[in-house]
Scaffold this motif. Structure first.
Motif, short mmCIF file in Angstrom:
data_model
loop_
_atom_site.label_atom_id
_atom_site.label_comp_id
_atom_site.label_asym_id
_atom_site.label_seq_id
_atom_site.Cartn_x
_atom_site.Cartn_y
_atom_site.Cartn_z
N GLN A 187 -1.70 7.84 1.96
CA GLN A 187 -1.78 6.52 1.35
C GLN A 187 -3.22 6.17 0.98
O GLN A 187 -3.48 5.65 -0.10
CB GLN A 187 -1.20 5.48 2.28
N LEU A 188 -4.14 6.46 1.85
CA LEU A 188 -5.55 6.15 1.58
C LEU A 188 -6.07 6.94 0.39
O LEU A 188 -6.87 6.43 -0.39
CB LEU A 188 -6.40 6.45 2.81
N ALA B 108 -10.35 -10.57 6.92
CA ALA B 108 -10.88 -10.03 5.67
C ALA B 108 -10.97 -11.11 4.60
O ALA B 108 -11.98 -11.24 3.89
CB ALA B 108 -10.01 -8.88 5.19
N GLU B 109 -9.93 -11.90 4.46
CA GLU B 109 -9.89 -12.91 3.41
C GLU B 109 -10.87 -14.04 3.68
O GLU B 109 -11.41 -14.64 2.75
CB GLU B 109 -8.46 -13.43 3.25
N LYS C 289 -10.66 -8.43 -0.48
CA LYS C 289 -9.26 -8.21 -0.80
C LYS C 289 -8.65 -7.33 0.29
O LYS C 289 -9.21 -6.28 0.62
CB LYS C 289 -9.10 -7.54 -2.16
N PHE C 290 -7.54 -7.76 0.83
CA PHE C 290 -6.88 -6.99 1.88
C PHE C 290 -5.83 -6.08 1.26
O PHE C 290 -4.97 -6.54 0.52
CB PHE C 290 -6.23 -7.93 2.89
N VAL C 291 -5.96 -4.80 1.55
CA VAL C 291 -5.00 -3.82 1.05
C VAL C 291 -4.10 -3.43 2.22
O VAL C 291 -4.55 -2.83 3.20
CB VAL C 291 -5.70 -2.58 0.49
N GLY D 85 -6.04 -2.26 5.91
CA GLY D 85 -5.61 -2.54 7.26
C GLY D 85 -4.11 -2.70 7.38
O GLY D 85 -3.35 -2.42 6.45
N PHE D 86 -3.71 -3.21 8.57
CA PHE D 86 -2.29 -3.22 8.91
C PHE D 86 -1.76 -4.58 9.31
O PHE D 86 -0.61 -4.91 9.04
CB PHE D 86 -2.04 -2.24 10.07
N THR D 87 -2.56 -5.38 9.98
CA THR D 87 -2.03 -6.57 10.64
C THR D 87 -2.40 -7.86 9.92
O THR D 87 -3.35 -7.92 9.13
CB THR D 87 -2.56 -6.66 12.08
N ASP D 88 -1.65 -8.92 10.22
CA ASP D 88 -1.93 -10.23 9.64
C ASP D 88 -3.28 -10.74 10.11
O ASP D 88 -3.99 -11.44 9.37
CB ASP D 88 -0.83 -11.21 10.02
#
Length: 362
Positions: free
Chosen positions: A235-236, A203-204, A209-211, A194-197
């Motif tokens: 990237q993926l 996720a956490e 695990k956040f990638v 993902g992208f955002t905080d």
């Protein structure tokens, strides 16, 4: 728009292959009969475990499709009926829209598309799209485990060692989060790309695990421009190499899902990987996805099923029915007349822009 005559609702049997849900259960039909007249098409709930006798006991009237099309001024179904022009007059239609729907015919029918309530604050149980997406996320992991040939816990036997499956979710909606939660409970190592905080935090909280994707690509739901899409794919492709199960549910406001795994990326994945593409109805996040088919390429299997919510049709129907019941209670008066208030924000989302001005003036 002016209030209509007393509502006579018609409960339709689904005609989409593989669709086993029913839009209203006998219990909710019984609750609505205090304000509405309801006819049901025979066999509408059989696949979900609700027999005709239960609807009759609740007080609904059995009828064939032709009679419902002629007599009812409000029609409810899971999927948008394919034969709208076959209905008499201009009935109001309540359904959950899908990218697979045929283009809208020229009609004066009022289309109450439940998909428009997805993620809307205060929609509650009327947001059936989010509820059904959650079910799909759960079912996707179970289906993926079956295809991988593993069960509970999600372990792969490698010689004398057992190692957990690595599962990746692409997307940050209800389906992705439920897929992570389900896979985690089954023993998988889970990842969210993902992208955002905010996505990281969710996720956490689920133990994944956040990638982090490239910060330059933070608009995960926009995916505008060929350069952005290409950068995401590149990237993926490197990040997904070690995954055995990928659940993809990245949509787009434009309606067509962005391609995140293209022909060049697919050979980089581990042989035996299973991809469950929940965006198959919108074209798919994988270039090879075909709706309601399993595609095998380079030892990778891509499932494009669009009926995952029907795997547990009874439970899915119960949740769907609760939302429709509450919606009908909101848009009808106690004496059973349709009441569309264009000044109500939730109603404005539901009906779109086409009838807002007219209904607000009524």
């Amino acid at each position: 728009m002016p209030n209509l005559a007393p509502v006579h609702a018609g409960l339709l049997r689904e005609t989409v292959p593989g669709e086993r849900r029913v839009v209203l259960t006998p219990e909710d039909v019984g609750s609505l009969l205090t304000r509405l007249t309801i006819s049901f098409e025979r066999g509408c709930g059989t696949a979900a475990g609700y027999e005709d006798e239960a609807y009759i006991a609740a007080g609904a009237q059995p009828a064939n499709r032709e009679t419902i099309a002629r007599d009812c001024n409000l029609l409810v179904s899971i999927r948008k009926p394919l034969d709208v022009r076959g209905f008499a007059g201009s009935p109001t239609l309540i359904f959950l829209g899908s990218p697979l729907d045929a283009s809208e015919p020229v009609t004066r029918s009022l289309l109450l598309d439940l998909a428009r309530l997805e993620g809307i604050a205060d929609a509650g149980s009327m947001d059936v799209a989010t509820r059904q997406a959650t079910i799909c996320g759960y079912a996707a992991v179970l289906e993926g485990a079956r295809k991988l040939g593993i069960g509970h816990p999600m372990l792969v036997m490698d010689g004398s060692q057992a190692r957990p499956v690595k599962m990746a979710a692409l997307g940050a909606g209800a389906a992705a989060m439920q897929a992570i939660a389900t896979a985690k409970r089954l023993g998988a190592l889970t990842y969210l790309f993902g992208f955002t905080d905010d996505e990281r935090e969710r996720a956490e909280l689920l133990g994944a695990k956040f990638v982090t994707m490239d910060p330059a690509l933070r608009h995960s739901r926009a995916f505008t421009g060929d350069a952005l899409i290409a950068a995401s794919r590149k990237q993926l492709a490197g990040q997904l190499r070690e995954m055995q199960l990928i659940v993809s549910s990245t949509g787009s406001a434009a309606g067509t899902a962005p391609i995140l795994i293209d022909d060049a990326s697919l050979p980089l994945l581990t042989t035996g990987t299973v991809i469950i593409d929940l965006e198959a109805a919108a074209g798919g996040n994988c270039a090879m996805t075909k709706p309601d088919e399993i595609v095998a390429r380079n030892g990778i299997r891509i499932l494009g099923t669009t009926t995952l919510a029907s795997i547990d049709a009874q439970q899915s129907s119960r949740l769907f029915s609760e939302g429709v019941r509450r919606l009908l209670e909101r848009v009808t008066t106690p004496d059973g007349r349709l009441r569309i208030d264009g000044r109500d924000l939730l109603t404005r989302h539901l009906i779109g822009e086409r009838f807002v001005g007219e209904s607000a003036a009524s």
